[in-house]
Design a protein around this motif. Structure first.
Motif, PDB file in Angstrom:
ATOM      1  N   UNK A   1       0.864  -1.380   0.209  1.00  0.00           N
ATOM      2  CA  UNK A   1      -0.009  -0.022   0.049  1.00  0.00           C
ATOM      3  C   UNK A   1       0.767   1.254   0.049  1.00  0.00           C
ATOM      4  N   UNK A   2       2.358   1.193   0.009  1.00  0.00           N
ATOM      5  CA  UNK A   2       3.013   2.351   0.136  1.00  0.00           C
ATOM      6  C   UNK A   2       3.890   2.664  -0.953  1.00  0.00           C
ATOM      7  N   UNK A   3       4.061   1.618  -1.803  1.00  0.00           N
ATOM      8  CA  UNK A   3       4.842   1.620  -3.103  1.00  0.00           C
ATOM      9  C   UNK A   3       6.171   0.679  -2.982  1.00  0.00           C
ATOM     10  N   UNK A   4       7.042   0.875  -4.062  1.00  0.00           N
ATOM     11  CA  UNK A   4       8.144   0.032  -4.045  1.00  0.00           C
ATOM     12  C   UNK A   4       9.267   1.017  -4.509  1.00  0.00           C
ATOM     13  N   UNK A   5      10.488   0.567  -3.901  1.00  0.00           N
ATOM     14  CA  UNK A   5      11.672   1.403  -4.112  1.00  0.00           C
ATOM     15  C   UNK A   5      12.886   0.428  -4.738  1.00  0.00           C
ATOM     16  N   UNK A   6      13.183   0.621  -6.032  1.00  0.00           N
ATOM     17  CA  UNK A   6      14.337  -0.214  -6.311  1.00  0.00           C
ATOM     18  C   UNK A   6      15.647   0.469  -6.678  1.00  0.00           C
ATOM     19  N   UNK A   7      16.689   0.341  -5.936  1.00  0.00           N
ATOM     20  CA  UNK A   7      17.949   1.017  -5.964  1.00  0.00           C
ATOM     21  C   UNK A   7      18.953   0.060  -6.764  1.00  0.00           C
ATOM     22  N   UNK A   8      19.467   0.760  -7.719  1.00  0.00           N
ATOM     23  CA  UNK A   8      20.602   0.402  -8.566  1.00  0.00           C
ATOM     24  C   UNK A   8      22.043   1.006  -8.178  1.00  0.00           C
ATOM     25  N   UNK A   9      22.830  -0.014  -7.734  1.00  0.00           N
ATOM     26  CA  UNK A   9      24.105   0.550  -7.258  1.00  0.00           C
ATOM     27  C   UNK A   9      25.118  -0.114  -8.102  1.00  0.00           C
ATOM     28  N   UNK A  10      26.096   0.635  -8.739  1.00  0.00           N
ATOM     29  CA  UNK A  10      27.087   0.656  -9.769  1.00  0.00           C
ATOM     30  C   UNK A  10      28.267   1.374  -9.266  1.00  0.00           C
ATOM     31  N   UNK A  11      29.682   1.138  -9.673  1.00  0.00           N
ATOM     32  CA  UNK A  11      30.849   1.719  -9.398  1.00  0.00           C
ATOM     33  C   UNK A  11      30.645   3.093 -10.248  1.00  0.00           C
ATOM     34  N   UNK A  12      31.218   4.044  -9.979  1.00  0.00           N
ATOM     35  CA  UNK A  12      31.330   5.327 -10.531  1.00  0.00           C
ATOM     36  C   UNK A  12      32.823   5.286 -11.422  1.00  0.00           C
ATOM     37  N   UNK A  13      32.411   4.795 -12.674  1.00  0.00           N
ATOM     38  CA  UNK A  13      33.179   4.417 -13.709  1.00  0.00           C
ATOM     39  C   UNK A  13      33.154   5.508 -14.841  1.00  0.00           C
ATOM     40  N   UNK A  14      33.832   6.357 -15.144  1.00  0.00           N
ATOM     41  CA  UNK A  14      33.442   7.411 -16.328  1.00  0.00           C
ATOM     42  C   UNK A  14      33.548   6.767 -17.669  1.00  0.00           C
ATOM     43  N   UNK A  15      32.995   7.178 -18.436  1.00  0.00           N
ATOM     44  CA  UNK A  15      32.969   6.632 -19.928  1.00  0.00           C
ATOM     45  C   UNK A  15      34.321   7.343 -20.570  1.00  0.00           C
ATOM     46  N   UNK A  16      35.143   6.676 -21.361  1.00  0.00           N
ATOM     47  CA  UNK A  16      36.335   7.241 -22.364  1.00  0.00           C
ATOM     48  C   UNK A  16      35.933   6.916 -23.464  1.00  0.00           C
ATOM     49  N   UNK A  17      36.361   7.921 -24.471  1.00  0.00           N
ATOM     50  CA  UNK A  17      36.079   7.605 -25.817  1.00  0.00           C
ATOM     51  C   UNK A  17      34.637   8.012 -26.402  1.00  0.00           C
ATOM     52  N   UNK A  18      34.806   8.126 -27.664  1.00  0.00           N
ATOM     53  CA  UNK A  18      33.426   8.455 -28.407  1.00  0.00           C
ATOM     54  C   UNK A  18      32.545   7.311 -28.508  1.00  0.00           C
ATOM     55  N   UNK A  19      31.287   7.306 -28.381  1.00  0.00           N
ATOM     56  CA  UNK A  19      30.387   6.273 -28.587  1.00  0.00           C
ATOM     57  C   UNK A  19      30.375   6.263 -30.175  1.00  0.00           C
ATOM     58  N   UNK A  20      29.822   4.807 -30.502  1.00  0.00           N
ATOM     59  CA  UNK A  20      29.920   4.661 -32.252  1.00  0.00           C
ATOM     60  C   UNK A  20      28.458   5.345 -32.584  1.00  0.00           C
ATOM     61  N   UNK A  21      28.524   5.779 -33.613  1.00  0.00           N
ATOM     62  CA  UNK A  21      27.159   6.245 -34.363  1.00  0.00           C
ATOM     63  C   UNK A  21      26.286   5.383 -34.830  1.00  0.00           C
TER      64      UNK A  21
END
Length: 594
Positions: free
Chosen positions: A573-593
């Motif tokens: 009756x109060x709702x649901x919370x889903x928490x996604x935990x991942x490491x803080x890894x920045x992206x390097x380089x350009x993505x493919x088109x």
């Protein structure tokens, strides 16, 4: 050459083992041989010293006995009252006339010489009362007024009161024994006797100690001069005068000296007037040891050869299977996999051979599996590329519809069509499994816009994302399935206003993304069951299974580790919370088109 040989020993286990076994086999034999030779030499030296010291002592006693016999000849004259009537306090026995006295003296000397002519060469008798010297030898008995003697002049002794008892060297291997007759009361010299004696009468004594070949036995005076050396030879090493004088100077008693040339034994005799000296060359001492050393050497050589052969054969047959296994491994290195080992042994090396065969078979199987996987992957890529044709066509059609909506001035239709088009474009994009949080949130936004078209004003969306989270990496399609579950399981059936809140923030070195709804929630048992299913679904999933929470959870843990993934909290009756935990890894380089 030496460098190549050293390199071979350094690189080959077989040569190292051979060298080690040969060393272990040879060293004890060499040490035992040297020890045996040294012990034999020492034992022989001790035995030679002990036996010769005993012989030298007996020789000195026998030599003294020989000289006592000569002294007895002197005493037979000195104690004759007819010759020395006043020597012992006695009186004349009646030989008064000079002619009768000379005749008696000559007859006495002749009979004494005849009795001892085997050893005595000449007997000289000096009488002070007659001031004459009587001499007897093999030719005749004579008398003379010339009083010269080897030691000096008899007449010089008339004025002295000195008692003389001396052994002197003479020519032709003879020696002279000189003794004076003194009056008992005042030691006045009454006369004297000298005996010229052949040294060979002492040969029986010297032969007793001449027990070693090439040894030298000699008699010295107390100054170290050689008086008699019957065993001298040109082949023998001559002893220096310094060594002889050193031996003669040891007047304390018998002993021996160890020199580089050999052993020297010395023994005083004849009341210290003479020295019996024996020299044993070093080659005699080493001869006994050399025979033992030769025997030990030849024995050692034989056993060394056998030890080398045994060591080489042992090392060869011990390392043969290892070298065979090494060659097989080198062949595998050059991708030759048909080199399995046959005739497997039953020892530890056989265990290695069996493991090698098992490893080789496993490598073959893995190569076949990898080859099949590559073929299947290429087939799947081909099918995926073929499958892209329809989504591309659908995307182009949607863009065309959006263009018509703009031309007809219906922007709402354009926005919804654009969202659907971007949704398809994000789905078919050929890039890695990791995207940025910004891209994933954009995809979720397109999905929510389509849902708002369906549910209109029943739904409110709240988005709160930190800027430093946007460039971090997240697995593709990680958030949209969670948002979809909010509609399917949480919000449908709820009559009140729907609310979905998405927040993303950086906590230390982790990114936490929370997706919260105000739906119907779950009971505790249902929540626990869902959490267990998430852990179960972290295992392999079969192809064709739809993307869900379990799939997202498994992918995150597979990519980033077991400590990351989905964490669910809910109340009925109060709702649901889903928490996604991942490491803080920045992206390097350009993505493919696209």
């Amino acid at each position: 050459m030496m460098k190549r040989l050293f390199h071979r020993f350094q690189k080959s286990l077989r040569y190292k083992l051979m060298l080690l076994m040969v060393t272990i086999a040879i060293m004890p034999l060499i040490l035992v041989t040297l020890f045996a030779a040294n012990t034999t030499k020492q034992s022989l030296s001790l035995e030679v010293i002990r036996s010769n010291e005993s012989r030298m002592d007996w020789a000195a006693k026998y030599l003294d006995e020989k000289f006592d016999q000569l002294q007895a000849v002197s005493y037979s004259l000195l104690l004759d009252n007819n010759l020395f009537p006043s020597g012992n306090g006695g009186s004349d026995n009646g030989v008064n006339s000079p002619d009768a006295a000379d005749s008696y003296i000559q007859e006495k000397l002749r009979s004494l010489y005849i009795a001892n002519n085997k050893n005595i060469v000449q007997i000289s008798l000096y009488l002070k009362s007659k001031h004459r010297l009587f001499v007897v030898d093999k030719d005749a008995v004579s008398s003379t007024g010339q009083l010269n003697a080897p030691f000096g002049n008899w007449g010089d002794l008339d004025q002295s009161f000195e008692s003389v008892n001396r052994v002197m060297h003479a020519a032709h291997n003879n020696f002279t024994l000189v003794r004076t007759m003194n009056r008992f009361e005042n030691r006045e010299v009454l006369g004297g006797i000298s005996l010229d004696v052949r040294w060979n009468m002492m040969n029986s004594v010297l032969d007793m100690i001449h027990s070693e070949p090439n040894s030298q036995v000699m008699i010295l005076d107390n100054q170290g001069n050689i008086m008699y050396n019957p065993y001298a030879s040109s082949q023998q090493e001559a002893l220096s005068s310094e060594v002889l004088k050193k031996a003669a100077a040891n007047s304390d008693g018998p002993g021996h000296m160890e020199l580089k040339q050999g052993l020297i034994f010395y023994q005083p005799a004849v009341s210290g007037q003479l020295r019996i000296v024996k020299f044993i060359p070093m080659n005699y001492l080493t001869k006994g040891a050399s025979s033992t050393l030769s025997f030990s050497f030849f024995t050692a050589v034989i056993f060394i050869v056998l030890a080398i052969l045994v060591a080489i054969l042992t090392a060869y047959y011990t390392t043969k299977p290892i070298i065979r296994l090494t060659k097989s491994m080198k062949a595998v290195e050059f991708q030759n996999f048909d080199v399995s080992v046959s005739d497997i042994r039953s020892d530890e090396i056989g265990t290695l051979e069996r493991r090698f065969n098992s490893m080789l078979q496993r490598i073959k199987e893995l190569i076949q599996i990898e080859y099949k996987s590559k073929i299947e992957k290429r087939t799947a890529q081909l099918k995926a590329m073929q499958a892209q044709i329809n989504p591309h066509f659908l995307q182009n059609a949607l863009q065309a519809i959006g263009g018509i909506a703009i031309s007809r001035n219906v922007p709402e239709i354009y926005e919804h069509v654009r969202a659907i088009s971007d949704l398809f474009r994000y789905t078919i994009r050929m890039k890695s499994d990791l995207v940025t949080v910004a891209d994933e949130l954009e995809h979720v936004g397109n999905y929510l816009q389509i849902q708002k078209l369906r549910f209109q004003d029943m739904i409110r969306i709240h988005l709160d994302v930190d800027d430093e989270c946007r460039s971090c990496q997240i697995p593709k399609f990680s958030l949209q399935p969670i948002v979809e579950n909010c509609f399917v399981h949480g919000l449908e059936g709820k009559m009140a206003e729907w609310s979905i809140t998405i927040t993303a923030q950086k906590v230390l070195d982790e990114i936490e993304i929370s997706i919260e709804d105000n739906g119907v929630g779950m009971e505790e048992t249902r929540l626990e069951e869902l959490r267990n299913r998430l852990n179960d679904e972290s295992e392999d999933r079969e192809l064709g299974e739809s993307l869900g929470l379990g799939n997202v959870h498994s992918r995150i843990r597979l990519i980033f580790g077991e400590e990351y993934g989905l964490f669910i909290d809910s109340r009925a009756g109060a709702g649901t919370t889903v928490k996604v935990v991942i490491p803080a890894v920045p992206q390097h380089g350009e993505e493919e088109a696209v």
